[in-house]
Write a protein that holds these residues in place. Structure first.
Motif, mmCIF file in Angstrom:
data_model
loop_
_atom_site.group_PDB
_atom_site.id
_atom_site.type_symbol
_atom_site.label_atom_id
_atom_site.label_comp_id
_atom_site.label_asym_id
_atom_site.label_seq_id
_atom_site.Cartn_x
_atom_site.Cartn_y
_atom_site.Cartn_z
ATOM 1 N N LYS A 16 -28.696 112.935 64.276
ATOM 2 C CA LYS A 16 -29.899 112.904 63.439
ATOM 3 C C LYS A 16 -30.607 114.253 63.463
ATOM 4 C CE LYS A 16 -30.670 107.982 63.891
ATOM 5 N NZ LYS A 16 -31.421 106.923 64.546
ATOM 6 N N LEU A 17 -30.669 114.852 64.628
ATOM 7 C CA LEU A 17 -31.324 116.153 64.761
ATOM 8 C C LEU A 17 -30.564 117.219 63.975
ATOM 9 C CD1 LEU A 17 -33.704 117.565 66.081
ATOM 10 C CD2 LEU A 17 -32.301 117.938 68.098
ATOM 11 N N VAL A 18 -29.244 117.208 64.071
ATOM 12 C CA VAL A 18 -28.405 118.156 63.338
ATOM 13 C C VAL A 18 -28.634 118.020 61.831
ATOM 14 C CG1 VAL A 18 -25.999 118.671 62.730
ATOM 15 C CG2 VAL A 18 -26.636 118.366 65.115
ATOM 16 N N GLU A 19 -28.801 116.804 61.363
ATOM 17 C CA GLU A 19 -29.005 116.558 59.933
ATOM 18 C C GLU A 19 -30.423 116.898 59.481
ATOM 19 O OE1 GLU A 19 -27.902 112.457 59.631
ATOM 20 O OE2 GLU A 19 -25.752 112.901 59.867
ATOM 21 N N GLU A 20 -31.412 116.623 60.327
ATOM 22 C CA GLU A 20 -32.821 116.799 59.957
ATOM 23 C C GLU A 20 -33.306 118.245 60.005
ATOM 24 O OE1 GLU A 20 -35.763 114.924 59.232
ATOM 25 O OE2 GLU A 20 -34.406 113.335 58.625
ATOM 26 N N LEU A 21 -32.881 119.000 61.004
ATOM 27 C CA LEU A 21 -33.442 120.342 61.178
ATOM 28 C C LEU A 21 -33.281 121.234 59.953
ATOM 29 C CD1 LEU A 21 -32.703 121.116 64.932
ATOM 30 C CD2 LEU A 21 -34.909 120.622 63.853
ATOM 31 N N PHE A 26 -35.168 124.682 59.530
ATOM 32 C CA PHE A 26 -34.644 125.325 60.732
ATOM 33 C C PHE A 26 -33.128 125.381 60.624
ATOM 34 C CE2 PHE A 26 -33.401 125.918 65.104
ATOM 35 C CZ PHE A 26 -34.372 126.792 65.584
ATOM 36 N N GLU A 27 -32.592 126.594 60.459
ATOM 37 C CA GLU A 27 -31.153 126.758 60.238
ATOM 38 C C GLU A 27 -30.355 126.462 61.507
ATOM 39 O OE1 GLU A 27 -27.927 130.010 58.564
ATOM 40 O OE2 GLU A 27 -30.047 130.506 58.562
ATOM 41 N N VAL A 28 -29.304 125.652 61.336
ATOM 42 C CA VAL A 28 -28.418 125.272 62.433
ATOM 43 C C VAL A 28 -26.997 125.663 62.055
ATOM 44 C CG1 VAL A 28 -27.492 123.337 63.778
ATOM 45 C CG2 VAL A 28 -29.904 123.342 63.095
ATOM 46 N N MET A 29 -26.373 126.482 62.892
ATOM 47 C CA MET A 29 -24.985 126.889 62.650
ATOM 48 C C MET A 29 -24.000 125.994 63.392
ATOM 49 S SD MET A 29 -25.437 131.014 62.853
ATOM 50 C CE MET A 29 -23.785 131.389 62.319
ATOM 51 N N ALA A 30 -24.423 125.443 64.517
ATOM 52 C CA ALA A 30 -23.599 124.548 65.323
ATOM 53 C C ALA A 30 -24.527 123.794 66.272
ATOM 54 C CB ALA A 30 -22.549 125.316 66.117
ATOM 55 N N ALA A 31 -24.063 122.642 66.724
ATOM 56 C CA ALA A 31 -24.826 121.856 67.698
ATOM 57 C C ALA A 31 -23.840 121.062 68.535
ATOM 58 C CB ALA A 31 -25.807 120.927 66.992
ATOM 59 N N ILE A 46 -28.313 124.002 70.451
ATOM 60 C CA ILE A 46 -28.396 124.286 69.023
ATOM 61 C C ILE A 46 -28.161 125.774 68.843
ATOM 62 C CG2 ILE A 46 -29.884 124.331 66.981
ATOM 63 C CD1 ILE A 46 -31.454 121.990 68.307
ATOM 64 N N VAL A 47 -27.188 126.111 68.003
ATOM 65 C CA VAL A 47 -26.914 127.502 67.670
ATOM 66 C C VAL A 47 -27.644 127.797 66.364
ATOM 67 C CG1 VAL A 47 -25.158 129.229 67.125
ATOM 68 C CG2 VAL A 47 -24.639 127.380 68.751
ATOM 69 N N SER A 48 -28.560 128.751 66.415
ATOM 70 C CA SER A 48 -29.338 129.096 65.227
ATOM 71 C C SER A 48 -29.506 130.608 65.135
ATOM 72 C CB SER A 48 -30.716 128.436 65.274
ATOM 73 O OG SER A 48 -31.485 128.820 64.160
ATOM 74 N N PRO A 49 -29.386 131.162 63.931
ATOM 75 C CA PRO A 49 -29.622 132.593 63.756
ATOM 76 C C PRO A 49 -31.084 132.969 63.993
ATOM 77 C CG PRO A 49 -29.292 131.562 61.624
ATOM 78 C CD PRO A 49 -29.007 130.523 62.676
ATOM 79 N N SER A 120 -18.565 127.220 83.154
ATOM 80 C CA SER A 120 -17.598 126.197 83.540
ATOM 81 C C SER A 120 -18.219 124.847 83.192
ATOM 82 C CB SER A 120 -17.326 126.294 85.044
ATOM 83 O OG SER A 120 -16.475 125.271 85.453
ATOM 84 N N ILE A 121 -17.437 123.985 82.513
ATOM 85 C CA ILE A 121 -18.019 122.735 82.024
ATOM 86 C C ILE A 121 -17.224 121.517 82.484
ATOM 87 C CG2 ILE A 121 -18.959 123.900 79.994
ATOM 88 C CD1 ILE A 121 -16.776 122.456 78.335
ATOM 89 N N GLU A 122 -17.923 120.390 82.498
ATOM 90 C CA GLU A 122 -17.302 119.092 82.755
ATOM 91 C C GLU A 122 -16.929 118.424 81.432
ATOM 92 O OE1 GLU A 122 -16.511 117.783 85.767
ATOM 93 O OE2 GLU A 122 -17.187 119.707 86.554
ATOM 94 N N GLY A 123 -17.679 118.726 80.378
ATOM 95 C CA GLY A 123 -17.414 118.131 79.087
ATOM 96 C C GLY A 123 -18.314 118.700 78.014
ATOM 97 N N ALA A 124 -17.920 118.471 76.776
ATOM 98 C CA ALA A 124 -18.726 118.884 75.630
ATOM 99 C C ALA A 124 -18.436 117.949 74.468
ATOM 100 C CB ALA A 124 -18.426 120.327 75.244
ATOM 101 N N TYR A 125 -19.439 117.751 73.648
ATOM 102 C CA TYR A 125 -19.324 116.918 72.453
ATOM 103 C C TYR A 125 -19.842 117.763 71.299
ATOM 104 C CZ TYR A 125 -19.812 112.885 69.357
ATOM 105 O OH TYR A 125 -19.706 112.005 68.318
ATOM 106 N N LEU A 126 -18.956 118.150 70.371
ATOM 107 C CA LEU A 126 -19.284 119.054 69.291
ATOM 108 C C LEU A 126 -19.465 118.293 67.990
ATOM 109 C CD1 LEU A 126 -17.827 120.742 71.516
ATOM 110 C CD2 LEU A 126 -16.974 122.178 69.697
ATOM 111 N N TYR A 127 -20.592 118.567 67.323
ATOM 112 C CA TYR A 127 -20.860 117.978 66.023
ATOM 113 C C TYR A 127 -20.222 118.821 64.934
ATOM 114 C CZ TYR A 127 -24.307 115.131 68.442
ATOM 115 O OH TYR A 127 -24.911 114.248 69.284
ATOM 116 N N PRO A 128 -19.928 118.230 63.768
ATOM 117 C CA PRO A 128 -19.444 119.020 62.646
ATOM 118 C C PRO A 128 -20.485 120.068 62.249
ATOM 119 C CG PRO A 128 -19.200 116.680 62.189
ATOM 120 C CD PRO A 128 -19.999 116.807 63.455
#
Length: 134
Positions: A16-21, A26-31, A46-49, A120-128
């Motif tokens: 929802k945040l990725v869609e709303e921003l 507020f420009e979002v390049m990746a989340a 949130i990756v934003s320029p 170093s990560i245990e996990g990640a969940y990437l949105y389109p």
């Protein structure tokens, strides 16, 4: 050490945040959600320029009103949100993952790698990749 579990409602609120921003200017390049190995806690990135163009403090000043204007209840703690610019090593790796294959991600993915950027990560969940700002 206890680790947080990334549960479905947090994933949904992230979407929802990725869609709303972008709709709120507020420009979002990746989340993505990322769980660093160092503490086992999930953070929403949130990756934003805006970060590279205006600086981190100004980016948060623009982000927080957009979040607080969203319909409530909203279950992502603002302290769990980390803004990074596209020049950040983590952001570059995530955007490279998005660029693999024949086009941008069409659906979210659970990233099974052990590192993103210099973390170093245990996990990640990437949105389109979200639609561009109107």
């Amino acid at each position: 050490m206890d680790t947080d579990t990334l549960v479905e409602n947090r994933i949904d609120y992230g979407q929802k945040l990725v869609e709303e921003l972008p709709q709120r200017g507020f420009e979002v390049m990746a989340a993505f959600w990322l769980q660093p190995s160092e503490n086992g806690k999930w953070y929403f990135y949130i990756v934003s320029p805006v970060v590279d163009a205006e600086g981190l403090i100004q980016a948060y000043r623009r982000l927080h009103p957009a979040i607080y204007a969203m319909p409530q209840p909203f279950w992502i703690d603002p302290l769990e949100i980390k803004l990074i610019g596209p020049s950040n090593a983590i952001a570059r790796d995530v955007m490279a993952i998005h660029g693999r294959g024949s086009g941008p991600l069409a659906c979210p993915i659970r990233w099974g790698g052990k590192r993103l950027g210099n973390v170093s990560i245990e996990g990640a969940y990437l949105y389109p990749v979200p639609a561009t700002t109107p």
